[in-house]
Scaffold this active site. Structure first.
Site, mmCIF file in Angstrom:
data_model
loop_
_atom_site.group_PDB
_atom_site.id
_atom_site.type_symbol
_atom_site.label_atom_id
_atom_site.label_comp_id
_atom_site.label_asym_id
_atom_site.label_seq_id
_atom_site.Cartn_x
_atom_site.Cartn_y
_atom_site.Cartn_z
ATOM 1 N N SER A 1 0.864 -1.179 0.000
ATOM 2 C CA SER A 1 0.000 0.000 0.000
ATOM 3 C C SER A 1 0.893 1.220 0.000
ATOM 4 O O SER A 1 2.078 1.155 0.330
ATOM 5 C CB SER A 1 -0.881 0.000 1.258
ATOM 6 O OG SER A 1 -1.520 1.251 1.447
ATOM 7 N N TYR B 1 -2.628 -0.773 10.270
ATOM 8 C CA TYR B 1 -2.508 -1.077 8.843
ATOM 9 C C TYR B 1 -1.102 -0.746 8.340
ATOM 10 O O TYR B 1 -0.486 -1.546 7.623
ATOM 11 C CB TYR B 1 -3.562 -0.279 8.082
ATOM 12 C CG TYR B 1 -3.676 -0.630 6.613
ATOM 13 C CD1 TYR B 1 -4.214 -1.848 6.210
ATOM 14 C CD2 TYR B 1 -3.273 0.270 5.634
ATOM 15 C CE1 TYR B 1 -4.337 -2.164 4.872
ATOM 16 C CE2 TYR B 1 -3.392 -0.036 4.289
ATOM 17 C CZ TYR B 1 -3.920 -1.259 3.910
ATOM 18 O OH TYR B 1 -4.034 -1.567 2.580
#
Length: 361
Positions: free
Chosen positions: A214, A227
Site C-alpha cells: 500500500s 494497517y
C-alpha cells in the site's frame, strides 16, 4: 507499469516544471555561495540540475518503454483473497488472458458469493480453493492441490499474488493489541506464510512473486497505525526476498495502491460506525477522559468522509499486477494511485521529516 492517465501526466509535469524552476534558480546560487565560503572554485551547476530534472520529466511524461511479454499459455497463477475486491477482479482478468488461475477464497467452504461466482466459470483454468492465509493447514492443503492440478508440475507455478488483506483504523491509544496482531496476522504473516509455501514451485518456474502492499507501506498517517505497521512489514519482506531470489531468476514486485475505497468497498459508513463504537466502548477510561468525545468524533467524521473517496475502478491495480506477472522485466514497485497521493508519497519519503510533517500534519 501501466500507462499513466493524462490527468496524472499533466499534474506531474506541472509539479516537475515548478521544481525545475525552483531548483534551477535557487539551488545553483546556494551551491555557488557554499563554494565561495569554502574557498573552492565555483562551478556551473545550473546545467547539471536542469539536465537531471529534464530526465525526470521525460521519465514521467513518456510512455513506458516496451520490455517484452512472457508467453501466457501453460502458465498458472495462485491468488489469495479472491472473495472480493482486487483478488476477485484479478482472477477473472488473468483467466481471460489465458492463465490457469488458482483462486484462494476465505469463504469457499461457506458458499461465499465471490467463490461461487468464480466456480460458475466451469472452466478447467479457473480452480477455486479454500484458503485462510492465517491457517498453516489450509495454506499447505492449497499448495498440495496446486501441485496435483498443475498442467506440468515440472514447470512449476509461474506466479503467486499475495492479495489477501484486511484494513482498520483508530488512534494508537484507542486500538487494542489484539487489533494490531489480527491485522498483521493477515496482511504480513499471511503474505509470508503463503510465499514460503509456494516458493519451491515458483523457483522451479523462475517465476514471479507479487505482493500487495500500500502507499501506507511507504508513509504513515493518523488513525492508520495497525494497517501501516503490517504494510511496512510487507515492503521489508518483499525487499529481502527480492535480494535472495535474484540468484534463482525469480522476480519480486510490490504493488502500492493508493485510495481505492470506493472501487473495493473496503470501507463503508456502516463499518466506520461499528468500528468507532467498538473503539470508544473498549478504550480505557483515562484515555476517553483525556481525549474527550469531541476529539474522538472529529476523527470518526474524518474516516466517514473517506467512504466516498478515491479511485472508482480497480483497473489501474489490475494493469500493474498484470505487468508484474507478464513483463520480461517487471518493475520493483508499482504505484497505482491518484496524482496527489503520488506527490504526497514522494514528498513524505524524500523530504526531511520536519518538512513533510509541516506540510501534512
Amino acid at each position: 507499469m501501466a500507462p499513466l492517465p493524462m490527468s496524472r501526466v499533466a499534474l506531474l509535469l506541472s509539479f516537475s516544471v515548478f521544481l525545475t524552476v525552483v531548483l534551477g534558480f535557487g539551488l545553483p546560487a546556494l551551491l555557488n555561495a557554499v563554494m565561495r565560503m569554502l574557498g573552492l572554485p565555483e562551478t556551473s551547476v545550473t546545467e547539471c540540475i536542469v539536465v537531471l530534472y529534464l530526465v525526470f520529466v521525460l521519465y514521467v511524461a513518456t510512455p513506458r518503454i516496451p520490455r517484452g511479454l512472457v508467453e501466457v499459455k501453460g502458465k498458472a497463477v495462485f491468488i489469495s483473497g479472491c472473495d472480493s475486491g482486487f483478488g476477485h477482479a484479478l482472477a477473472k482478468h488473468l483467466h481471460k488472458l489465458g492463465f490457469t488461475v488458482f483462486a484462494g477464497c476465505l469463504l469457499k467452504d461457506k458458499d461465499g458469493e465471490g467463490a461461487k461466482e468464480l466456480e460458475e466459470f466451469h472452466s478447467d483454468r479457473m480452480k477455486v480453493v479454500q484458503l485462510d492465509v492465517c491457517s498453516d493447514e489450509q495454506v499447505n492443503e492449497a499448495v498440495e492441490y496446486i501441485k496435483d492440478n498443475l498442467e506440468d508440475s515440472e514447470r512449476g507455478l509461474w506466479a503467486v499474488v499475495n492479495n489477501a488483506g484486511v484494513s482498520t483504523f483508530g488512534e494508537v491509544e484507542f486500538t487494542s493489541m489484539d487489533t494490531y496482531k489480527q491485522v498483521s496476522e493477515v496482511n504480513l504473516w499471511g503474505t509470508i506464510r503463503v510465499t514460503k509455501a509456494v516458493l519451491p514451485l515458483i523457483r522451479r518456474a523462475k517465476g514471479r512473486v507479487v505482493n500487495l502492499a500500500s502507499m501506507y507501506g511507504r508513509m504513515g498517517n493518523i488513525m492508520r497505525s495497525p494497517y501501516c505497521v503490517s504494510k511496512y512489514g510487507v515492503e521489508a519482506f518483499s525487499d529481502c526476498l527480492r535480494y535472495e531470489m535474484k540468484t534463482w531468476g525469480v522476480k519480486v514486485s510490490i504493488i502500492e495502491p493508493g485510495n481505492f475505497i470506493v472501487a473495493t468497498g473496503i470501507l463503508t459508513r456502516e463499518i466506520v460506525a461499528t468500528t468507532s463504537n467498538k473503539l470508544w466502548n473498549e478504550a480505557p477510561s483515562d484515555v476517553k477522559e483525556d481525549y474527550g468525545k469531541t476529539h474522538f468524533e472529529q476523527h470518526m467524521s474524518l474516516m466517514r468522509s473517506y467512504c466516498n473517496s478515491g479511485e472508482k475502478e480497480v483497473a489501474p491495480v489490475l494493469d500493474d499486477i498484470t505487468d508484474a506477472i507478464t513483463s520480461k522485466r517487471p518493475y520493483t514497485r508499482y504505484n497505482p494511485m491518484e496524482p496527489h497521493w503520488w506527490i504526497r508519497m514522494q514528498l513524505m519519503t524524500h523530504l526531511p521529516a520536519a518538512m513533510s510533517d509541516f506540510l501534512y500534519f
